[in-house]
Design an enzyme around this catalytic site. Structure first.
Site, PDB file in Angstrom:
ATOM      1  CG  HIS A 492       8.372  -2.158 -61.405  1.00 22.69           C
ATOM      2  ND1 HIS A 492       7.622  -3.287 -61.199  1.00 22.69           N
ATOM      3  CD2 HIS A 492       8.886  -1.835 -60.189  1.00 22.69           C
ATOM      4  CE1 HIS A 492       7.682  -3.634 -59.919  1.00 22.69           C
ATOM      5  NE2 HIS A 492       8.457  -2.764 -59.288  1.00 22.69           N
ATOM      6  CD  GLU A 493      11.923   0.436 -59.658  1.00 19.89           C
ATOM      7  OE1 GLU A 493      11.522   1.012 -58.630  1.00 19.89           O
ATOM      8  OE2 GLU A 493      12.124  -0.792 -59.713  1.00 19.89           O
ATOM      9  CG  HIS A 496       7.485   1.408 -56.796  1.00 21.22           C
ATOM     10  ND1 HIS A 496       6.560   0.791 -55.983  1.00 21.22           N
ATOM     11  CD2 HIS A 496       8.320   0.426 -57.236  1.00 21.22           C
ATOM     12  CE1 HIS A 496       6.823  -0.516 -55.949  1.00 21.22           C
ATOM     13  NE2 HIS A 496       7.875  -0.758 -56.693  1.00 21.22           N
ATOM     14  CG  HIS A 499       1.842   4.241 -54.107  1.00 14.96           C
ATOM     15  ND1 HIS A 499       2.132   2.983 -53.659  1.00 14.96           N
ATOM     16  CD2 HIS A 499       0.688   4.591 -53.499  1.00 14.96           C
ATOM     17  CE1 HIS A 499       1.183   2.591 -52.818  1.00 14.96           C
ATOM     18  NE2 HIS A 499       0.297   3.552 -52.700  1.00 14.96           N
TER      19      HIS A 499
HETATM   20 ZN   LIG Z   1       8.770  -2.680 -57.177  1.00 16.09          ZN
END
Ligand SMILES: [Zn+2]
Length: 700
Positions: A492-493, A496, A499
């Protein structure tokens, strides 16, 4: 989680100070960084350097601001809108370094500095948004926007800048401005009050157990924590509290039904006792003032005001969205309820299940269906191997490579730094990873930047990214082993981070993760999908001692258990979302009782009988204390997006390079240079639909 430190996303120089500043050579934050890639010189910074650096930066920004507003020159895009954007870059960079240290390696001194700096920053940003002269110049450029021949990024920057002023009341008459300030001032006080009440009520309750029999059912790690809690207060026996780990464990495992009911009642009636900690009047005042604020700015409701700056855009869209998901999930939730009831009855429960029975019997049924524990899984997820597998995944999809660089200064010896390179060998980003818990570090996991990407005068400044996690530290005999949920958290991290790694935007305020809140979790959540693919999991899940793959049955059970009682989990979230929307779509002031109001709002998502004497809203800190007002739906919204986006990978192949390239080009590199729905449609070919999420969650 994506941490956003300042609410004003205006945004540079690689240096914090331009050469014309009086240089204070003793302070490494006030001279040019002479480090590799001009990374933050953590090895030279000490706590005493931050405040003088902030003071000097704010002073010089204030002077520049005066120069900008006092200029007799005609306002142009470059001398006003771009100048304003660039004005904040150095402050932004220093803030991101400082506040990240405050979260990941704090101390009493750093916390003290944060207390002193935060109001200074608020004041500075207020000086910008409430500056009439400045707004006049911004408006002048905005009013001529159609004749300026701006490109898309410039147009968006102009619109965003103008809107941020207007949404903060810049267009109001003097009289309305006064009221606006009064209303927003009151609102921040009321939110703090709501939080204080809630914290006090949460902390004041304790369940003190002296009879060991009452611990029946609780695993040792839970009773041990409760014993420590009691010891810390010089008490005999065991203490349970309303804080999440203690409360949730008790509800899940304690055999004593009466005690489960006691602690449930205490939790669910927080700030609902008609005393000085009661939140009912606070809530009525908050929602009525939010309505007033929205009306002043010309919006029908507070939700209309908030959602204008979200992917969902309107309250109607959000309400339709919630009700649509409810139609899919409620039948499953009812079936699950039936199944848990039958299980309970089979096991001696001679009553109809109540809210304080749900977690308890669900946990037992879950164990019966899928027998595995975290301890059985962990040997298969050695941290080094998970890291390698995640980097390999990024390489398979995007062709990028990670090389550790020990010459980059770090704030703690445990922090690792990687240089990230593109397929063609060009440099993309610096990635700092801080894996293990420390006293000085907040719990949880998050991604931030020390430097965000932007392009100035043709020079593409690449980002410096920070990933902070809290995984179990290795010991002399044992490596760091992760649970399955931790593997997902890492993915998940890391999502990010992608991105930011792939960002290719002109302005910092639009780059990387600076996107609408209901869009920002798409890049992170989509990565979690690979953790549900056997093809990828088989590469990751290798026993750290034997080198064997995880047994197929165990893997199967982990994946199947993901959807256990997912219908109920759905309707709970939807109920919270409906509650939030009901409070923020009012168009007349509310005077009726909080419990009556919320009962009507949440009824469609309820399957348990209402428990008199409890209230959900009085403890709903996300929307009354935190920043999620008219935004709670965002959690489910992001799930719909990530499932729908990932369904294209499922269609084309989970390692399909072409799909990955399109995700990179259309979503990951674009920041908020365009509206998210336009970006999304370019990637997916259509607007997101709920079907892939329904499918994935087993709700069909
Ligand atoms: Zn998040």
């Amino acid at each position: 989680m994506k941490t956003i430190y300042t609410n004003l996303m205006l945004t540079v120089s690689l240096l914090l100070f331009s050469c014309s500043d009086k240089l204070n050579t003793d302070n490494p934050l006030m001279i040019e960084f002479d480090t590799p890639l001009q990374s933050v010189p953590f090895n030279k910074i000490n706590t005493s350097h931050y405040k003088p650096a902030f003071e000097a930066l704010l002073r010089s920004a204030g002077e520049e601001l005066q120069h900008l507003t006092g200029s007799g020159e005609k306002a142009t895009f470059s001398n006003t809108i771009e100048a304003l954007e660039y004005l904040n870059y150095p402050i932004q960079r220093l803030s991101s370094v400082f506040f990240n240290i405050n979260s990941a390696a704090t101390s009493k001194e750093i916390q003290q500095i944060a207390q002193e700096i935060s109001p200074m920053l608020t004041e500075y940003y207020n000086d910008i948004t409430l500056n009439d002269l400045l707004f006049k110049r911004v408006k002048e450029v905005y009013d001529h926007r159609n004749n300026l021949q701006l490109n898309r990024e410039q147009q968006r920057l102009l619109e965003d800048t103008y809107k941020s002023f207007v949404r903060n009341g810049a267009n109001l008459t003097e009289q309305d401005k006064d009221e606006f300030r009064k209303v927003t001032g009151l609102l921040s006080k009321l939110s703090l009050q709501f939080e204080e009440h809630l914290l006090d009520e949460t902390n004041s309750y304790q369940l003190h157990i002296l009879n060991e029999k009452d611990l029946s059912g609780l695993p040792e790690y839970v009773t041990e924590a409760a014993r420590m809690e009691a010891k810390a207060k010089n008490l005999e026996g065991w203490l349970f509290t309303l804080k999440a780990p203690s409360y949730q464990a008790f509800m899940k495992f304690a055999d004593n039904r009466n005690l489960r009911k006691d602690i449930f009642m205490a939790y669910s009636s927080r700030c609902f006792h008609s005393d000085d900690k009661d939140n009912q009047e606070v809530i009525r005042q908050i929602v009525n003032l939010r309505l007033r604020m929205a009306n002043l700015l010309g919006y029908k409701s507070y939700a209309d005001y908030v959602l204008e700056e979200r992917m969902a855009e309107t309250p109607e869209t959000v309400n339709d969205f919630l009700h649509n998901l409810l139609e899919y999930s409620k039948p499953s939730a009812l079936k699950e309820y039936q199944e848990v009831q039958e299980y309970a009855s089979r096991n001696g429960a001679e009553f109809k299940l109540q809210k304080w029975d749900w977690a308890y019997y669900s946990e037992k049924l879950k164990n019966e269906k899928f027998s595995f524990t975290d301890e059985m899984i962990k040997p298969y997820f050695r941290l080094e191997n998970v890291e390698k597998s995640i980097f390999d995944l990024a390489n398979k999809l995007y062709g990028i490579k990670f090389t550790e660089d020990q010459s980059i200064p770090v704030y703690h010896p445990e922090v690792k730094v990687y240089r990230v390179f593109d397929d063609d060998g060009s440099f993309l980003a610096l990635l700092y990873i801080d894996y293990f818990p420390r006293e000085s570090k907040q719990g949880g996991a998050w991604m931030t930047n020390y430097l965000e990407q932007y392009i100035m005068k043709g020079d593409d400044v690449r980002p410096h990214i920070s990933l902070v996690l809290n995984f179990t530290k290795p010991t002399e005999t044992m490596p760091s082993l992760l649970t399955y949920d931790e593997v997902r958290t890492f993915l998940h991290e890391f999502g990010h981070s992608l991105h930011s790694i792939f960002s290719k935007c002109t302005y910092m305020s639009q780059s990387g993760t600076n996107v609408y809140r209901d869009f920002v979790e798409l890049p992170s959540q989509i990565m979690e999908n690979w953790a549900e693919q056997k093809e990828w999991l088989n590469e990751v899940a290798i026993h750290y001692e034997t080198g064997e793959q995880m047994p197929a049955v165990l893997l199967e059970n982990i994946l199947k258990s993901r959807n256990f009682n997912s219908g109920y989990a759905f309707i709970r979230q939807l109920g919270f979302g409906l509650n939030d929307m009901a409070w923020h779509t009012i168009t007349d002031t509310v005077n009726k009782s909080v419990s009556e109001f919320e009962m009507t709002a949440m009824e469609p998502a309820e399957i348990f009988p209402v428990v008199p004497g409890t209230s959900f809203s009085t403890g709903f800190h996300h929307i009354f204390g935190g920043g999620y007002a008219a935004g709670y739906y965002g959690y489910k919204w992001a799930e719909v997006l990530d499932a729908d986006a990932f369904s294209l990978f499922l269609e084309k192949g989970i390692f399909d390079k072409e799909t990955a390239l399109s995700f990179r080009e259309n979503i990951l590199s674009k920041g908020s240079t365009e509206k998210p729905m336009a970006l999304y449609k370019r990637f997916r070919g259509h607007e997101p639909t709920v079907e892939p999420l329904i499918e994935r969650s087993g709700l069909r």
